[in-house]
Write a protein that holds these residues in place. Structure first.
Motif, PDB file in Angstrom:
ATOM      1  N   LYS A 133       0.573  -0.912  -0.353  1.00 35.08           N
ATOM      2  CA  LYS A 133      -0.437   0.186  -0.076  1.00 35.08           C
ATOM      3  C   LYS A 133       0.808   1.045  -0.175  1.00 35.08           C
ATOM      4  O   LYS A 133       1.866   1.288   0.560  1.00 35.08           O
ATOM      5  N   ILE A 134       0.341   2.225  -0.157  1.00 35.63           N
ATOM      6  CA  ILE A 134       1.439   3.498  -0.989  1.00 35.63           C
ATOM      7  C   ILE A 134       0.158   4.605  -0.695  1.00 35.63           C
ATOM      8  O   ILE A 134      -0.635   4.331  -0.268  1.00 35.63           O
ATOM      9  N   ILE A 135       0.779   5.733   0.584  1.00 36.68           N
ATOM     10  CA  ILE A 135      -0.614   6.505   0.231  1.00 36.68           C
ATOM     11  C   ILE A 135       0.662   8.067  -0.657  1.00 36.68           C
ATOM     12  O   ILE A 135       1.431   7.733  -1.471  1.00 36.68           O
ATOM     13  N   THR A 136      -0.766   9.168  -0.811  1.00 38.74           N
ATOM     14  CA  THR A 136       0.291  10.144  -1.997  1.00 38.74           C
ATOM     15  C   THR A 136       0.731  11.483  -0.757  1.00 38.74           C
ATOM     16  O   THR A 136      -0.151  11.941  -0.221  1.00 38.74           O
ATOM     17  N   HIS A 137       1.422  12.235  -1.853  1.00 36.70           N
ATOM     18  CA  HIS A 137       1.304  13.490  -0.813  1.00 36.70           C
ATOM     19  C   HIS A 137       1.759  14.819  -1.935  1.00 36.70           C
ATOM     20  O   HIS A 137       2.673  14.103  -2.831  1.00 36.70           O
ATOM     21  N   GLU A 138       1.606  15.759  -1.588  1.00 34.72           N
ATOM     22  CA  GLU A 138       1.757  16.820  -2.607  1.00 34.72           C
ATOM     23  C   GLU A 138       3.232  17.964  -2.830  1.00 34.72           C
ATOM     24  O   GLU A 138       3.947  18.573  -1.506  1.00 34.72           O
ATOM     25  N   TYR A 139       4.140  17.158  -3.595  1.00 31.82           N
ATOM     26  CA  TYR A 139       5.563  17.695  -3.294  1.00 31.82           C
ATOM     27  C   TYR A 139       5.862  17.787  -5.156  1.00 31.82           C
ATOM     28  O   TYR A 139       5.908  16.891  -5.457  1.00 31.82           O
ATOM     29  N   ILE A 140       7.479  18.044  -5.242  1.00 30.05           N
ATOM     30  CA  ILE A 140       7.894  17.328  -6.146  1.00 30.05           C
ATOM     31  C   ILE A 140       9.522  18.335  -6.126  1.00 30.05           C
ATOM     32  O   ILE A 140       9.800  19.130  -4.937  1.00 30.05           O
ATOM     33  N   VAL A 169       5.200   6.512  -0.269  1.00 31.47           N
ATOM     34  CA  VAL A 169       4.871   7.871  -0.609  1.00 31.47           C
ATOM     35  C   VAL A 169       4.507   8.232  -1.981  1.00 31.47           C
ATOM     36  O   VAL A 169       5.967   8.843  -2.916  1.00 31.47           O
ATOM     37  N   LEU A 170       4.468   8.566  -3.040  1.00 40.51           N
ATOM     38  CA  LEU A 170       4.118   8.822  -4.167  1.00 40.51           C
ATOM     39  C   LEU A 170       4.065  10.207  -4.496  1.00 40.51           C
ATOM     40  O   LEU A 170       2.808  11.191  -3.982  1.00 40.51           O
ATOM     41  N   TYR A 171       5.045  11.240  -4.891  1.00 43.78           N
ATOM     42  CA  TYR A 171       4.824  12.758  -4.959  1.00 43.78           C
ATOM     43  C   TYR A 171       4.015  13.102  -5.895  1.00 43.78           C
ATOM     44  O   TYR A 171       4.335  12.522  -7.412  1.00 43.78           O
ATOM     45  N   HIS A 172       3.157  14.077  -6.287  1.00 43.02           N
ATOM     46  CA  HIS A 172       2.265  14.416  -6.802  1.00 43.02           C
ATOM     47  C   HIS A 172       2.038  16.097  -6.809  1.00 43.02           C
ATOM     48  O   HIS A 172       2.534  16.296  -5.924  1.00 43.02           O
ATOM     49  N   GLU A 235      -3.317  -1.828 -13.536  1.00 41.95           N
ATOM     50  CA  GLU A 235      -2.017  -2.814 -11.826  1.00 41.95           C
ATOM     51  C   GLU A 235      -1.318  -1.193 -12.139  1.00 41.95           C
ATOM     52  O   GLU A 235      -0.996  -0.149 -13.242  1.00 41.95           O
ATOM     53  N   VAL A 236      -0.733  -1.192 -10.242  1.00 41.34           N
ATOM     54  CA  VAL A 236      -0.002   0.040 -10.680  1.00 41.34           C
ATOM     55  C   VAL A 236       2.226  -0.970 -10.081  1.00 41.34           C
ATOM     56  O   VAL A 236       1.472  -1.856  -9.156  1.00 41.34           O
ATOM     57  N   PHE A 237       3.492  -0.422 -10.304  1.00 46.50           N
ATOM     58  CA  PHE A 237       3.420  -1.039 -10.102  1.00 46.50           C
ATOM     59  C   PHE A 237       5.585   0.722  -9.321  1.00 46.50           C
ATOM     60  O   PHE A 237       5.330   1.344 -10.163  1.00 46.50           O
ATOM     61  N   LEU A 238       6.453   0.389  -8.635  1.00 50.19           N
ATOM     62  CA  LEU A 238       7.399   0.876  -8.421  1.00 50.19           C
ATOM     63  C   LEU A 238       8.971  -0.299  -9.141  1.00 50.19           C
ATOM     64  O   LEU A 238       9.311  -1.125  -8.479  1.00 50.19           O
ATOM     65  N   THR A 239       9.375   1.339  -9.559  1.00 46.62           N
ATOM     66  CA  THR A 239      10.768   0.224  -9.670  1.00 46.62           C
ATOM     67  C   THR A 239      12.055   1.501  -8.861  1.00 46.62           C
ATOM     68  O   THR A 239      11.950   2.019  -8.529  1.00 46.62           O
ATOM     69  N   SER A 240      13.061   0.051  -8.321  1.00 44.37           N
ATOM     70  CA  SER A 240      14.167   1.129  -8.166  1.00 44.37           C
ATOM     71  C   SER A 240      15.459   0.350  -7.758  1.00 44.37           C
ATOM     72  O   SER A 240      14.897  -1.287  -8.420  1.00 44.37           O
ATOM     73  N   THR A 241      16.744  -0.062  -7.729  1.00 40.96           N
ATOM     74  CA  THR A 241      17.633  -0.672  -7.827  1.00 40.96           C
ATOM     75  C   THR A 241      17.604  -1.975  -6.691  1.00 40.96           C
ATOM     76  O   THR A 241      17.531  -2.955  -7.154  1.00 40.96           O
ATOM     77  N   LEU A 246       8.102  -3.392  -7.919  1.00 43.76           N
ATOM     78  CA  LEU A 246       7.559  -3.934  -6.279  1.00 43.76           C
ATOM     79  C   LEU A 246       5.598  -3.557  -6.698  1.00 43.76           C
ATOM     80  O   LEU A 246       5.773  -2.189  -7.059  1.00 43.76           O
ATOM     81  N   PRO A 247       4.929  -4.517  -6.541  1.00 42.14           N
ATOM     82  CA  PRO A 247       4.129  -4.369  -6.656  1.00 42.14           C
ATOM     83  C   PRO A 247       2.911  -3.810  -5.978  1.00 42.14           C
ATOM     84  O   PRO A 247       3.280  -3.162  -4.520  1.00 42.14           O
ATOM     85  N   ILE A 248       2.049  -2.471  -5.978  1.00 41.95           N
ATOM     86  CA  ILE A 248       1.229  -1.662  -5.509  1.00 41.95           C
ATOM     87  C   ILE A 248      -0.100  -2.024  -5.467  1.00 41.95           C
ATOM     88  O   ILE A 248      -0.620  -2.113  -6.944  1.00 41.95           O
ATOM     89  N   VAL A 249      -0.661  -1.780  -4.578  1.00 41.17           N
ATOM     90  CA  VAL A 249      -1.740  -2.600  -4.830  1.00 41.17           C
ATOM     91  C   VAL A 249      -3.361  -2.035  -3.735  1.00 41.17           C
ATOM     92  O   VAL A 249      -4.731  -2.081  -4.204  1.00 41.17           O
ATOM     93  N   GLN A 250      -2.380  -0.895  -3.480  1.00 41.98           N
ATOM     94  CA  GLN A 250      -3.666  -0.047  -2.924  1.00 41.98           C
ATOM     95  C   GLN A 250      -2.900   1.400  -2.745  1.00 41.98           C
ATOM     96  O   GLN A 250      -1.925   1.907  -2.561  1.00 41.98           O
ATOM     97  N   VAL A 251      -3.582   2.081  -3.170  1.00 40.13           N
ATOM     98  CA  VAL A 251      -2.998   3.526  -2.953  1.00 40.13           C
ATOM     99  C   VAL A 251      -4.576   4.804  -2.299  1.00 40.13           C
ATOM    100  O   VAL A 251      -5.183   5.068  -2.392  1.00 40.13           O
ATOM    101  N   ASP A 252      -3.322   4.995  -1.430  1.00 33.75           N
ATOM    102  CA  ASP A 252      -4.854   6.233   0.220  1.00 33.75           C
ATOM    103  C   ASP A 252      -5.595   4.452   0.100  1.00 33.75           C
ATOM    104  O   ASP A 252      -5.455   3.997   0.058  1.00 33.75           O
TER     105      ASP A 252
END
Ligand SMILES: Cc1ncc(COP(=O)(O)O)c(C=O)c1O
Length: 286
Positions: A133-140, A169-172, A235-241, A246-252
Motif C-alpha cells: 500500500k502507498i500513500i500520496t503527498h503533494e511535493y516535487i 509515499v508517491l509525490y504529485h 496495475e501499478v508498480f514501482l521500480t528501483s535498484t 514491487l507491485p502496488i495494490v492500494q493507493v491511499d
C-alpha cells in the motif's frame, strides 16, 4: 563468507576501514546538505549496469555545478578494489560527491568523493506476493534530474507512511504524479498500455531497463500520468535498484485492480531478473 571482518570505504583519496572513514565538519554536505550520490547493486561480486550509474553520477554532479575529479576508469578501479577487499557478494555500493571542505561554510571547495559498500536486503517473497500500500503527498523535488543527498521530505514523511500502514509515499503536483522518494512509478492502463511519468523525476536506471523490457511485449508511453490514471489503473508498480519491481495494490483508500499483483508486473519482474543475469555474464567475459 567475508575474508575478513573489516569493511573498507574510499574517502577523499584513501581506502580506509569504515570506522576511520570520516569527513571534516567543514564539509558542505554537513554545513549545507550539498552533495550528490549514486547507488548500484553488486551481485556475485559484479556491479550491475555500472555504465548507467557512472553516467548518472557525473550528470548529477554537473547539474549541481560540481565536477567529478575522477575518470570512469579510475572510479571502476576503486570500485573493484573495494569489491575485492570487502567480499560482500550481494551488496549495494554508494558513491557520494559533496561540496568539499568549505572555507566559509558556503562556497564550493574541492569536492569530497566517498565510496562505500553496504549489505543489501531485497524484498522477500511475501512482499512480492501480496504487494504494498502507498500513500500520496503533494511535493516535487527541487532539481529532479539530479540525485542529490536531500531526502528531507521523504524522511519527514516516514512517520505518516507508517501510521497509515503504508510502505511508501508517491509525490504529485497539480494532479500529475512524479516519483517516490527513492523509486519510479509505472502504471498499466485499462487498455494495456504501460505508462510512466517523464518529468519531475530522477531517470532511474531500473526505469530505463523496465521500459526497454516492456517495449518488447506491450504498448508503452512515457509522459504525463495523473492521480486519476492511477486510481483507474489495472496495475501499478514501482521500480528501483534495491527493490527491482514491487507491485502496488492500494493507493491511499483505493484498491488497484483486483487488489493483488497483476500479470504485467510479474512478467516484467521475471524479465528484469533475467536481464540482470545477462549483465552479470557479460561482465564476467570482460
Ligand atoms: C528520487 C529517486 N527516484 C527514483 C529512483 C530509482 O532509481 P534507480 O532505479 O536508478 O535506483 C531513486 C533511487 O534511489 C531516487 O532516489
Amino acid at each position: 563468507m567475508p575474508s575478513n571482518d573489516t569493511n573498507y570505504a574510499y574517502v577523499r583519496g584513501e581506502i580506509l576501514p569504515l570506522e576511520s572513514a570520516s569527513l571534516h565538519i567543514s564539509d558542505l554536505s554537513i554545513q549545507r546538505g550539498f552533495g550528490v550520490f549514486d547507488y548500484f547493486k553488486v551481485e556475485a561480486n559484479h556491479p550491475l549496469f555500472l555504465n548507467d550509474y557512472l553516467a548518472r553520477f557525473r550528470e548529477s554532479a554537473r547539474l549541481m555545478t560540481m565536477q567529478l575529479p575522477h575518470t570512469d576508469e579510475q572510479l571502476r578501479e576503486i570500485i573493484h578494489e573495494l569489491i575485492t577487499r570487502n567480499n560482500m557478494p550481494l551488496s549495494g555500493m554508494k558513491m557520494i560527491l559533496t561540496g568539499g571542505y568549505s572555507e566559509n561554510s558556503y562556497d564550493l571547495a574541492e569536492p569530497s568523493l566517498l565510496i562505500m559498500q553496504q549489505p543489501l536486503a531485497m524484498p522477500g517473497p511475501e512482499t512480492l506476493g501480496k504487494g504494498i500500500k502507498i500513500i500520496t503527498h503533494e511535493y516535487i523535488r527541487e532539481i529532479p534530474r539530479a540525485k542529490t543527498i536531500n531526502y528531507t521530505m521523504g524522511i519527514r514523511l516516514i512517520g505518516e507512511v507508517k501510521s497509515k500502514a503504508a510502505s511508501d509515499v508517491l509525490y504529485h503536483l497539480n494532479g500529475a504524479v512524479s516519483e517516490f522518494p527513492r523509486c519510479n512509478l509505472f502504471v498499466v492502463h485499462q487498455d494495456g498500455t504501460v505508462m510512466t511519468p517523464d518529468s519531475g523525476i530522477l531517470l532511474g536506471v531500473t526505469r530505463k531497463n523496465v521500459l526497454a523490457l516492456a517495449e518488447k511485449k506491450y504498448p508503452v508511453r512515457e509522459g504525463s500520468v495523473t492521480l486519476y490514471d492511477i486510481m483507474q489503473a489495472k496495475e501499478v508498480f514501482l521500480t528501483s535498484t534495491t527493490k527491482r519491481i514491487l507491485p502496488i495494490v492500494q493507493v491511499d483508500d483505493t484498491v488497484i485492480g483486483e487488489g493483488v499483483p497483476g500479470p504485467v508486473t510479474q512478467t516484467l519482474l521475471q524479465d528484469l531478473i533475467l536481464l540482470e543475469e545477462v549483465d552479470r555474464k557479460l561482465q564476467k567475459q570482460l
